[in-house]
Design an enzyme around this catalytic site. Structure first.
Site, PDB file in Angstrom:
ATOM      1  N   HIS A 124      67.771  51.592  52.436  1.00  0.00           N
ATOM      2  CA  HIS A 124      67.949  50.302  53.119  1.00  0.00           C
ATOM      3  C   HIS A 124      67.379  50.334  54.543  1.00  0.00           C
ATOM      4  CE1 HIS A 124      70.651  46.633  54.161  1.00  0.00           C
ATOM      5  NE2 HIS A 124      69.809  46.855  55.139  1.00  0.00           N
TER       6      HIS A 124
ATOM      7  N   GLU B 206      59.750  67.040  69.938  1.00  0.00           N
ATOM      8  CA  GLU B 206      60.812  66.421  70.731  1.00  0.00           C
ATOM      9  C   GLU B 206      62.079  66.107  69.926  1.00  0.00           C
ATOM     10  OE1 GLU B 206      58.806  62.029  70.140  1.00  0.00           O
ATOM     11  OE2 GLU B 206      60.062  62.363  71.885  1.00  0.00           O
TER      12      GLU B 206
ATOM     13  N   GLU C 187      76.140  41.816  59.103  1.00  0.00           N
ATOM     14  CA  GLU C 187      76.514  43.224  59.282  1.00  0.00           C
ATOM     15  C   GLU C 187      77.474  43.417  60.459  1.00  0.00           C
ATOM     16  OE1 GLU C 187      75.809  44.886  56.870  1.00  0.00           O
ATOM     17  OE2 GLU C 187      73.788  44.512  56.122  1.00  0.00           O
TER      18      GLU C 187
ATOM     19  N   HIS D 208      64.939  48.291  59.638  1.00  0.00           N
ATOM     20  CA  HIS D 208      64.350  48.763  58.384  1.00  0.00           C
ATOM     21  C   HIS D 208      62.988  49.414  58.675  1.00  0.00           C
ATOM     22  CE1 HIS D 208      66.471  44.998  56.365  1.00  0.00           C
ATOM     23  NE2 HIS D 208      67.348  45.899  56.782  1.00  0.00           N
TER      24      HIS D 208
ATOM     25  N   HIS E  42      70.505  47.943  64.072  1.00  0.00           N
ATOM     26  CA  HIS E  42      70.165  48.207  62.669  1.00  0.00           C
ATOM     27  C   HIS E  42      68.752  47.711  62.410  1.00  0.00           C
ATOM     28  CE1 HIS E  42      70.103  48.210  58.356  1.00  0.00           C
ATOM     29  NE2 HIS E  42      70.122  46.892  58.267  1.00  0.00           N
TER      30      HIS E  42
HETATM   31  P1  13P Z   1      71.436  39.499  58.793  1.00  0.00           P
HETATM   32  O1  13P Z   1      70.337  38.483  58.709  1.00  0.00           O
HETATM   33  O2  13P Z   1      72.754  38.948  58.310  1.00  0.00           O
HETATM   34  O3  13P Z   1      71.520  40.103  60.175  1.00  0.00           O
HETATM   35  O4  13P Z   1      71.092  40.684  57.785  1.00  0.00           O
HETATM   36  C1  13P Z   1      69.902  41.397  57.892  1.00  0.00           C
HETATM   37  C2  13P Z   1      69.991  42.783  57.370  1.00  0.00           C
HETATM   38  O5  13P Z   1      69.223  43.637  57.763  1.00  0.00           O
HETATM   39  C3  13P Z   1      71.049  43.108  56.374  1.00  0.00           C
HETATM   40  O6  13P Z   1      71.254  44.480  56.277  1.00  0.00           O
HETATM   41 ZN    ZN Z   2      69.416  45.618  56.750  1.00  0.00          ZN
END
Ligand code: 13P
Ligand code: ZN
Length: 271
Positions: A210, A169, A116, A141, A139
């Site tokens: 995602h 908050e 990413e 999840h 980033h």
């Molecule tokens: P990477 O292992 O390449 O960092 O990817 C993980 C991910 O969350 C893809 O969106």
């Molecule tokens: Zn991801």
């Protein structure tokens, strides 16, 4: 040279990835972090003019030429960073051609930065234009944020409004709201460009079905943004199927925003 394994920035990466894993946000290799470092600070630990190898970036990052980042590796597990930072992390400098990264440290097993990286570097470029102090792109999840994606409308106004309603908050922590992208193929320049466009306006961008991106000045600020969204999403997921008896009203949100002096997205309220 000082021992880089004891540097504050490696420590911060270790602690943050461990925390994110512990919270269940980053299963397997899920998630990635890029953290812009100060050249002088890095020079205490590394010769920044002696690259180990060069790696193609896959797009032109000329706005970032000479900038140094510590970045999680692709395919690497957040749970493993703490015990083995040299294989799971890398420090890169954007080379003079803007299209190559010079590896200064890390990715010891021959690995490379996150898939990413386009979304990260393009987001850094976008955020630096809005806030020259921005240093971190993250980033992740997070479970409830992701769950909410499946049961809530993915409009920026409605998604943000619901999150703001869930914790007192929220409007103070992210008055700029949350940008939302539809499901897109990840790891591409296209999702990078779309994310960066949203980052001109928001410090938080949901990737539909995602995960989420956050950007901020420090690791704490960025982590805290995602953490607050995730907390609000958790309250939503715990209550969405139950009758709503009480709520935080839009008038109360205005009261909060005014009291704490934050510049909020007035168009995301229903007044
Ligand atoms: P990477 O292992 O390449 O960092 O990817 C993980 C991910 O969350 C893809 O969106
Ligand atoms: Zn991801």
């Amino acid at each position: 040279m000082e021992n880089i394994l004891k540097s504050p920035f490696v420590e911060e990466m270790k602690k943050t990835t461990a925390n994110m894993y512990r919270l269940g946000w980053d299963e397997r290799n899920g998630g990635n972090i890029s953290y812009m470092l100060d050249e002088e600070e890095v020079s205490k630990y590394l010769d920044i003019n002696r690259p180990i190898r060069t790696i193609d970036i896959g797009f032109d990052a000329k706005e970032l030429i000479g900038k140094i980042f510590i970045v999680t590796g692709t395919g690497k597990y957040f749970k493993n960073v703490q015990d083995d930072p040299e294989n799971n992390l890398g420090i890169i400098k954007i080379a003079n051609d803007g299209k190559t990264a010079e590896l200064l440290w890390g990715y010891n097993d021959g690995g490379k930065f996150t898939s990413e990286l386009p979304a990260h570097l393009m987001s850094h470029i976008a955020r630096l234009k809005v806030d020259p102090q921005n240093r971190v792109v993250m980033h992740s999840h997070p479970t409830n944020t992701l769950a909410m994606n499946f049961v809530h409308k993915l409009s920026e106004k409605e998604f943000t409004h619901t999150l703001w309603e869930m914790c007192t908050e929220c409007i103070v922590v992210f008055p700029d709201g949350v940008g939302v992208l539809p499901w897109m193929l990840c790891g591409t320049n296209s999702i990078g460009e779309a994310t960066a466009k949203k980052m001109e306006e928001f410090r938080l961008v949901v990737w539909g079905m995602h995960g989420i991106y956050g950007a901020g000045k420090t690791m704490d600020e960025t982590f805290g943004l995602i953490e607050t969204v995730e907390k609000a999403a958790q309250i939503y997921m715990l209550t969405a199927h139950l009758p709503r008896v009480n709520t935080i009203t839009d008038e109360q949100m205005v009261e909060l925003a005014e009291y704490f002096g934050v510049d909020y997205r007035k168009d995301f309220l229903n007044l």
